[in-house]
Design an enzyme around this catalytic site. Structure first.
Site, PDB file in Angstrom:
ATOM      1  N   ARG A 119     -32.273  32.561 -53.702  1.00 48.77           N
ATOM      2  CA  ARG A 119     -32.835  31.288 -53.227  1.00 48.77           C
ATOM      3  C   ARG A 119     -32.106  30.052 -53.765  1.00 48.77           C
ATOM      4  O   ARG A 119     -32.646  28.949 -53.720  1.00 48.77           O
ATOM      5  CB  ARG A 119     -34.332  31.203 -53.524  1.00 48.77           C
ATOM      6  CG  ARG A 119     -35.136  32.284 -52.807  1.00 48.77           C
ATOM      7  CD  ARG A 119     -36.628  32.071 -52.966  1.00 48.77           C
ATOM      8  NE  ARG A 119     -37.359  33.062 -52.194  1.00 48.77           N
ATOM      9  CZ  ARG A 119     -37.753  34.247 -52.678  1.00 48.77           C
ATOM     10  NH1 ARG A 119     -37.473  34.566 -53.928  1.00 48.77           N
ATOM     11  NH2 ARG A 119     -38.412  35.096 -51.919  1.00 48.77           N
ATOM     12  N   LYS A 141     -22.261  20.672 -46.279  1.00 42.90           N
ATOM     13  CA  LYS A 141     -22.424  21.523 -45.106  1.00 42.90           C
ATOM     14  C   LYS A 141     -21.828  22.893 -45.406  1.00 42.90           C
ATOM     15  O   LYS A 141     -20.667  23.002 -45.792  1.00 42.90           O
ATOM     16  CB  LYS A 141     -21.714  20.923 -43.887  1.00 42.90           C
ATOM     17  CG  LYS A 141     -22.499  19.870 -43.149  1.00 42.90           C
ATOM     18  CD  LYS A 141     -21.761  19.506 -41.868  1.00 42.90           C
ATOM     19  CE  LYS A 141     -22.526  18.530 -41.016  1.00 42.90           C
ATOM     20  NZ  LYS A 141     -21.787  18.208 -39.764  1.00 42.90           N
ATOM     21  N   GLU A 183      -8.498  15.072 -39.678  1.00 46.20           N
ATOM     22  CA  GLU A 183      -9.750  14.570 -40.241  1.00 46.20           C
ATOM     23  C   GLU A 183      -9.534  13.226 -40.932  1.00 46.20           C
ATOM     24  O   GLU A 183     -10.430  12.371 -40.933  1.00 46.20           O
ATOM     25  CB  GLU A 183     -10.335  15.590 -41.223  1.00 46.20           C
ATOM     26  CG  GLU A 183     -10.705  16.929 -40.606  1.00 46.20           C
ATOM     27  CD  GLU A 183     -12.005  16.892 -39.804  1.00 46.20           C
ATOM     28  OE1 GLU A 183     -12.589  15.793 -39.645  1.00 46.20           O
ATOM     29  OE2 GLU A 183     -12.431  17.954 -39.326  1.00 46.20           O
ATOM     30  N   LYS A 225     -16.929   9.336 -46.640  1.00 50.79           N
ATOM     31  CA  LYS A 225     -17.864  10.418 -46.343  1.00 50.79           C
ATOM     32  C   LYS A 225     -19.037  10.393 -47.311  1.00 50.79           C
ATOM     33  O   LYS A 225     -20.189  10.614 -46.907  1.00 50.79           O
ATOM     34  CB  LYS A 225     -17.169  11.774 -46.395  1.00 50.79           C
ATOM     35  CG  LYS A 225     -18.112  12.900 -45.985  1.00 50.79           C
ATOM     36  CD  LYS A 225     -17.420  14.158 -45.573  1.00 50.79           C
ATOM     37  CE  LYS A 225     -18.414  15.163 -44.989  1.00 50.79           C
ATOM     38  NZ  LYS A 225     -17.776  16.429 -44.591  1.00 50.79           N
ATOM     39  N   GLU A 235     -27.853  14.952 -41.564  1.00 54.27           N
ATOM     40  CA  GLU A 235     -27.337  14.635 -40.224  1.00 54.27           C
ATOM     41  C   GLU A 235     -28.432  14.410 -39.193  1.00 54.27           C
ATOM     42  O   GLU A 235     -28.429  14.981 -38.098  1.00 54.27           O
ATOM     43  CB  GLU A 235     -26.388  15.742 -39.741  1.00 54.27           C
ATOM     44  CG  GLU A 235     -25.436  15.274 -38.650  1.00 54.27           C
ATOM     45  CD  GLU A 235     -24.346  16.291 -38.323  1.00 54.27           C
ATOM     46  OE1 GLU A 235     -24.313  16.742 -37.172  1.00 54.27           O
ATOM     47  OE2 GLU A 235     -23.550  16.623 -39.218  1.00 54.27           O
ATOM     48  N   ARG A 239     -24.697  10.488 -39.868  1.00 50.63           N
ATOM     49  CA  ARG A 239     -23.697  11.477 -40.281  1.00 50.63           C
ATOM     50  C   ARG A 239     -23.034  12.158 -39.088  1.00 50.63           C
ATOM     51  O   ARG A 239     -21.896  12.631 -39.190  1.00 50.63           O
ATOM     52  CB  ARG A 239     -24.338  12.519 -41.207  1.00 50.63           C
ATOM     53  CG  ARG A 239     -23.328  13.505 -41.787  1.00 50.63           C
ATOM     54  CD  ARG A 239     -23.887  14.360 -42.896  1.00 50.63           C
ATOM     55  NE  ARG A 239     -22.885  15.304 -43.362  1.00 50.63           N
ATOM     56  CZ  ARG A 239     -23.032  16.105 -44.410  1.00 50.63           C
ATOM     57  NH1 ARG A 239     -24.151  16.057 -45.116  1.00 50.63           N
ATOM     58  NH2 ARG A 239     -22.075  16.930 -44.750  1.00 50.63           N
ATOM     59  N   ASN A 243     -18.370  13.578 -36.669  1.00 44.80           N
ATOM     60  CA  ASN A 243     -17.971  14.680 -35.790  1.00 44.80           C
ATOM     61  C   ASN A 243     -17.155  14.231 -34.582  1.00 44.80           C
ATOM     62  O   ASN A 243     -17.139  14.903 -33.547  1.00 44.80           O
ATOM     63  CB  ASN A 243     -19.219  15.439 -35.311  1.00 44.80           C
ATOM     64  CG  ASN A 243     -19.908  16.176 -36.431  1.00 44.80           C
ATOM     65  OD1 ASN A 243     -19.266  16.853 -37.230  1.00 44.80           O
ATOM     66  ND2 ASN A 243     -21.219  16.029 -36.530  1.00 44.80           N
ATOM     67  N   HIS A 246     -15.277  16.806 -32.467  1.00 48.59           N
ATOM     68  CA  HIS A 246     -15.662  18.149 -32.878  1.00 48.59           C
ATOM     69  C   HIS A 246     -16.357  18.943 -31.773  1.00 48.59           C
ATOM     70  O   HIS A 246     -16.192  20.155 -31.700  1.00 48.59           O
ATOM     71  CB  HIS A 246     -16.563  18.079 -34.111  1.00 48.59           C
ATOM     72  CG  HIS A 246     -15.825  17.795 -35.380  1.00 48.59           C
ATOM     73  ND1 HIS A 246     -15.060  16.654 -35.560  1.00 48.59           N
ATOM     74  CD2 HIS A 246     -15.721  18.501 -36.538  1.00 48.59           C
ATOM     75  CE1 HIS A 246     -14.534  16.678 -36.771  1.00 48.59           C
ATOM     76  NE2 HIS A 246     -14.918  17.774 -37.380  1.00 48.59           N
ATOM     77  N   HIS A 250     -14.706  22.311 -31.147  1.00 50.78           N
ATOM     78  CA  HIS A 250     -15.369  23.593 -31.373  1.00 50.78           C
ATOM     79  C   HIS A 250     -15.312  24.462 -30.117  1.00 50.78           C
ATOM     80  O   HIS A 250     -15.217  25.697 -30.214  1.00 50.78           O
ATOM     81  CB  HIS A 250     -16.824  23.378 -31.783  1.00 50.78           C
ATOM     82  CG  HIS A 250     -16.971  22.856 -33.185  1.00 50.78           C
ATOM     83  ND1 HIS A 250     -18.163  22.378 -33.671  1.00 50.78           N
ATOM     84  CD2 HIS A 250     -16.084  22.739 -34.196  1.00 50.78           C
ATOM     85  CE1 HIS A 250     -17.995  21.991 -34.926  1.00 50.78           C
ATOM     86  NE2 HIS A 250     -16.742  22.187 -35.267  1.00 50.78           N
ATOM     87  N   HIS A 263      -8.674  24.346 -37.109  1.00 48.66           N
ATOM     88  CA  HIS A 263      -9.778  23.418 -36.866  1.00 48.66           C
ATOM     89  C   HIS A 263      -9.268  21.994 -36.643  1.00 48.66           C
ATOM     90  O   HIS A 263      -9.687  21.311 -35.695  1.00 48.66           O
ATOM     91  CB  HIS A 263     -10.754  23.454 -38.038  1.00 48.66           C
ATOM     92  CG  HIS A 263     -11.862  22.466 -37.942  1.00 48.66           C
ATOM     93  ND1 HIS A 263     -12.849  22.536 -36.980  1.00 48.66           N
ATOM     94  CD2 HIS A 263     -12.143  21.351 -38.678  1.00 48.66           C
ATOM     95  CE1 HIS A 263     -13.691  21.523 -37.127  1.00 48.66           C
ATOM     96  NE2 HIS A 263     -13.291  20.792 -38.148  1.00 48.66           N
TER      97      HIS A 263
END
Length: 362
Positions: A119, A141, A183, A225, A235, A239, A243, A246, A250, A263
């Site tokens: 956990r 993330k 990026e 960031k 997000e 936030r 992206n 992205h 993606h 990426h």
């Protein structure tokens, strides 16, 4: 050494940036007796694992290691299980710390393992690629991929420190360096026009890995960031601006198969699609789009859709994107260079038109 703090509501953690930090025991938030599981891959291990273990043992830590297969296609639940197995075999409990030594794949998988093992246990990011240093290692993330979509299984889980040793970039393939610059350019395009102008002047020095400008650039990206994450950790709103490109990117990665395009390469092409769509909607002009395209090209990044991928191929993946809400596609677009916004009602024919404009024809 440069330092940036990520300031969250109830806690903060440092980002240390400099040369030779891998061997500097003073930057590690660890003490004698701490149990460490280093997660890396054979490619990175060959260069840096021995050095890292020596530093941790100098502190007095108990160190174990697990090597994951190298590549985006191994960012899977199976790799996650390799980490859990190593932790359990070592009898590591909640007082253990995971150290992610590698690029974005290692950071994402190791961070997700840390978020779920018993956990939640501590973890430290030591990103060794430019893309991970300026983006994926900062902000918490973590995720693995699914065959139907990228980063679909994950959690928001913050590290306790990020240690960026810019010497690791000297062993990075040039293609990976260039992918990281996608990026970097993104930050200027979405939030900081003066930084975009700085990149236009200095991009060649960054491609050449000039240490002074590289560290300055990484620190600035991390600061941008960190500020955004502090305002919107999970997000819910702002936030999402990080992206840019992205959702398109993606789709490229998933359609081609993870790892065929890096990426950052997919994000670069996706950023051009977002810019062209912004022009179609009347926000950017031809000069704005040309400036972005030129900057990406100087970083040796693609600005067109992959050969053989048609505009219609994008939509099934884009509609499964994590930013889709109530069946409504949300895209990050540009009001101007340096100012992004979340578009929620863009008509699909216009999206297809933008993709088509970025599709090379024979």
């Amino acid at each position: 050494m440069l330092n940036v703090n990520v300031e969250l509501k109830e806690r903060f953690y440092p980002i240390h940036i400099g040369e030779g930090l891998l061997s500097n025991p003073n930057v590690y938030p660890l003490k004698a007796g701490d149990k460490i599981m280093v997660v890396t891959n054979p490619t990175v291990a060959k260069y840096y694992l021995t050095n890292l273990i020596a530093t941790l043992q100098q502190i007095g830590c108990i160190v174990e290691q697990v090597l994951l297969p190298d590549g985006e296609k191994y960012k899977t639940i199976e790799s996650l299980n390799l980490i859990f197995t190593a932790l359990l075999k070592a009898n590591y409990g909640r007082d253990a710390t995971i150290i992610a030594l590698g690029g974005g794949v290692i950071g994402d998988v190791a961070g997700f393992a840390a978020s779920t093992y018993q956990r939640g246990i501590r973890f430290i990011q030591i990103p060794t690629t430019l893309l991970a240093q300026v983006d994926s290692s900062v902000g918490g993330k973590t995720a693995v991929n699914h065959e139907l979509g990228k980063n679909m299984i994950g959690a928001f889980y913050q590290p306790c420190a990020v240690i960026i040793d810019t010497q690791t970039l000297k062993t990075l393939p040039k293609r990976e360096v260039n992918a990281g610059l996608a990026e970097v350019i993104k930050y200027g395009a979405i939030l900081d026009y003066s930084f975009f102008e700085w990149l236009e002047k200095h991009i060649d020095l960054l491609v050449a890995l000039d240490q002074k400008h590289l560290q300055q650039c990484i620190a600035h990206c991390c600061k941008i960031k960190a500020d955004v994450v502090a305002r919107d950790e999970t997000e819910k709103n702002e936030r999402a601006l990080l992206n840019l490109g992205h959702t398109f990117g993606h789709a490229i990665e998933t359609h081609l198969g993870y790892g065929n395009w890096l990426h950052g390469e997919a994000v670069a092409a996706g950023s051009m699609m977002a810019a062209v769509l912004s022009k179609i909607l009347g926000d950017l002009d031809d000069n704005d789009v040309a400036r972005l395209e030129k900057l990406l090209a100087r970083a040796n990044l693609p600005t067109y859709s992959p050969d053989g991928m048609q505009p219609e191929d994008y939509l099934p993946y884009m509609m499964r994107d994590k930013k889709v809400l109530s069946g409504q596609l949300r895209l990050i677009l540009l009001k101007s260079l340096g100012q992004a916004y979340i578009a929620t009602e863009t008509e699909l024919p216009l999206v297809l038109e933008a993709i088509r404009c970025c599709t090379q024809t024979d």
